[in-house]
Design a protein around this motif. Structure first.
Motif, PDB file in Angstrom:
ATOM      1  N   UNK A  10      33.926  35.746  80.650  1.00 35.87           N
ATOM      2  CA  UNK A  10      34.092  37.129  80.574  1.00 35.87           C
ATOM      3  C   UNK A  10      35.534  37.617  80.327  1.00 35.87           C
ATOM      4  N   UNK A  11      35.582  38.802  79.643  1.00 35.32           N
ATOM      5  CA  UNK A  11      36.866  39.449  78.877  1.00 35.32           C
ATOM      6  C   UNK A  11      36.663  40.815  79.547  1.00 35.32           C
ATOM      7  N   UNK A  12      38.171  40.891  80.141  1.00 37.80           N
ATOM      8  CA  UNK A  12      38.350  42.098  80.763  1.00 37.80           C
ATOM      9  C   UNK A  12      39.352  42.677  80.064  1.00 37.80           C
ATOM     10  N   UNK A  13      39.394  43.854  79.714  1.00 40.37           N
ATOM     11  CA  UNK A  13      40.288  44.681  78.906  1.00 40.37           C
ATOM     12  C   UNK A  13      40.820  45.992  79.591  1.00 40.37           C
ATOM     13  N   UNK A  14      42.049  45.996  80.214  1.00 43.32           N
ATOM     14  CA  UNK A  14      42.567  47.166  80.980  1.00 43.32           C
ATOM     15  C   UNK A  14      43.209  48.101  79.990  1.00 43.32           C
ATOM     16  N   UNK A  15      43.078  49.134  80.491  1.00 42.00           N
ATOM     17  CA  UNK A  15      43.688  50.447  79.935  1.00 42.00           C
ATOM     18  C   UNK A  15      44.824  51.170  80.872  1.00 42.00           C
ATOM     19  N   UNK A  16      45.953  51.342  80.591  1.00 41.02           N
ATOM     20  CA  UNK A  16      46.721  52.268  81.351  1.00 41.02           C
ATOM     21  C   UNK A  16      47.840  52.508  80.731  1.00 41.02           C
ATOM     22  N   UNK A  17      48.632  53.522  80.964  1.00 38.30           N
ATOM     23  CA  UNK A  17      49.735  54.322  80.454  1.00 38.30           C
ATOM     24  C   UNK A  17      50.913  53.146  80.452  1.00 38.30           C
ATOM     25  N   UNK A  18      50.807  52.109  81.449  1.00 41.02           N
ATOM     26  CA  UNK A  18      51.971  50.970  81.439  1.00 41.02           C
ATOM     27  C   UNK A  18      51.418  50.145  80.552  1.00 41.02           C
ATOM     28  N   UNK A  19      52.320  49.490  79.449  1.00 47.56           N
ATOM     29  CA  UNK A  19      51.980  48.734  78.650  1.00 47.56           C
ATOM     30  C   UNK A  19      52.084  47.310  79.193  1.00 47.56           C
ATOM     31  N   UNK A  20      52.715  47.185  80.303  1.00 49.94           N
ATOM     32  CA  UNK A  20      52.711  46.111  80.926  1.00 49.94           C
ATOM     33  C   UNK A  20      51.333  45.519  81.515  1.00 49.94           C
ATOM     34  N   UNK A  21      50.442  46.681  81.678  1.00 51.60           N
ATOM     35  CA  UNK A  21      49.083  46.511  82.616  1.00 51.60           C
ATOM     36  C   UNK A  21      48.228  46.362  81.130  1.00 51.60           C
ATOM     37  N   UNK A  22      48.250  46.965  80.217  1.00 52.31           N
ATOM     38  CA  UNK A  22      47.338  46.880  79.112  1.00 52.31           C
ATOM     39  C   UNK A  22      47.177  45.775  78.449  1.00 52.31           C
ATOM     40  N   UNK A  23      46.095  45.288  78.442  1.00 48.38           N
ATOM     41  CA  UNK A  23      45.545  43.966  77.687  1.00 48.38           C
ATOM     42  C   UNK A  23      44.284  43.588  78.074  1.00 48.38           C
ATOM     43  N   UNK A  24      43.856  42.626  77.088  1.00 49.69           N
ATOM     44  CA  UNK A  24      42.606  41.895  77.355  1.00 49.69           C
ATOM     45  C   UNK A  24      42.679  40.482  77.937  1.00 49.69           C
ATOM     46  N   UNK A  25      42.122  40.092  78.962  1.00 49.02           N
ATOM     47  CA  UNK A  25      42.341  39.010  79.881  1.00 49.02           C
ATOM     48  C   UNK A  25      41.090  38.220  79.684  1.00 49.02           C
ATOM     49  N   UNK A  26      41.177  36.904  79.606  1.00 48.87           N
ATOM     50  CA  UNK A  26      40.005  36.050  79.535  1.00 48.87           C
ATOM     51  C   UNK A  26      40.049  35.200  78.175  1.00 48.87           C
ATOM     52  N   UNK A  27      39.474  34.389  78.431  1.00 48.45           N
ATOM     53  CA  UNK A  27      38.184  34.094  78.749  1.00 48.45           C
ATOM     54  C   UNK A  27      38.173  33.564  80.355  1.00 48.45           C
ATOM     55  N   UNK A  28      37.664  34.467  81.226  1.00 52.20           N
ATOM     56  CA  UNK A  28      37.338  34.285  82.524  1.00 52.20           C
ATOM     57  C   UNK A  28      36.224  33.464  82.846  1.00 52.20           C
ATOM     58  N   UNK A  29      36.043  32.671  83.942  1.00 51.82           N
ATOM     59  CA  UNK A  29      34.871  32.092  84.124  1.00 51.82           C
ATOM     60  C   UNK A  29      33.411  33.060  84.569  1.00 51.82           C
TER      61      UNK A  29
END
Length: 137
Positions: free
Chosen positions: A111-130
């Motif tokens: 699983x890849x989780x891509x987070x969108x936010x105005x705060x650049x510290x939150x923005x990002x794509x996380x994974x590969x998650x199980x």
């Protein structure tokens, strides 16, 4: 960014690599679950990308991630027929609650989780998650 949010992002980033990384203990698994929930709680929306053995498994995984992150599941997992044994890719947007499925020819599962936010510290794509981060397969 708060120290706990920084720690959550750092943990998620440690799973963001070319080679999939799996939690090695129940404590690691719980820490990863908590970190993802914390980052998702701060984001405005997310896109989930699931690479699974088949469509049925993919939607089961998607439902487990959505529930774990506080979302209602806008589809009936039990009603999803999967006539193909082929690997599938599912993309889901929490902003639109829309999803699509396509064939997937790669060997990666996760699983890849891509987070969108105005705060650049939150923005990002996380994974590969199980696939089984929130429920055993």
């Amino acid at each position: 960014m708060s120290p706990s949010l920084t720690a959550a992002r750092q943990l998620l980033e440690s799973y963001s690599c070319i080679e999939p990384k799996l939690p090695t203990s129940e404590a690691d698994r719980q820490a990863l679950q908590a970190a993802l929930r914390q980052i998702v709680a701060e984001a405005e929306s997310e896109n989930f990308g699931i690479c699974a053995d088949n469509q049925k498994q993919g939607y089961q995984v998607l439902a487990s991630y959505l529930r774990a992150c506080g979302y209602d599941v806008p589809f009936d997992v039990d009603a999803i027929a999967d006539p193909s044994p082929d690997p599938a890719y599912i993309k889901f947007s929490t902003a639109t609650l829309k999803h699509y499925t396509d064939q997937y020819t790669g060997s990666y599962r996760g699983v890849l989780v891509s987070c969108q936010a105005e705060d650049d510290q939150i923005n990002g794509t996380y994974g590969h998650l199980p696939l089984d981060l929130f429920t055993p397969l």
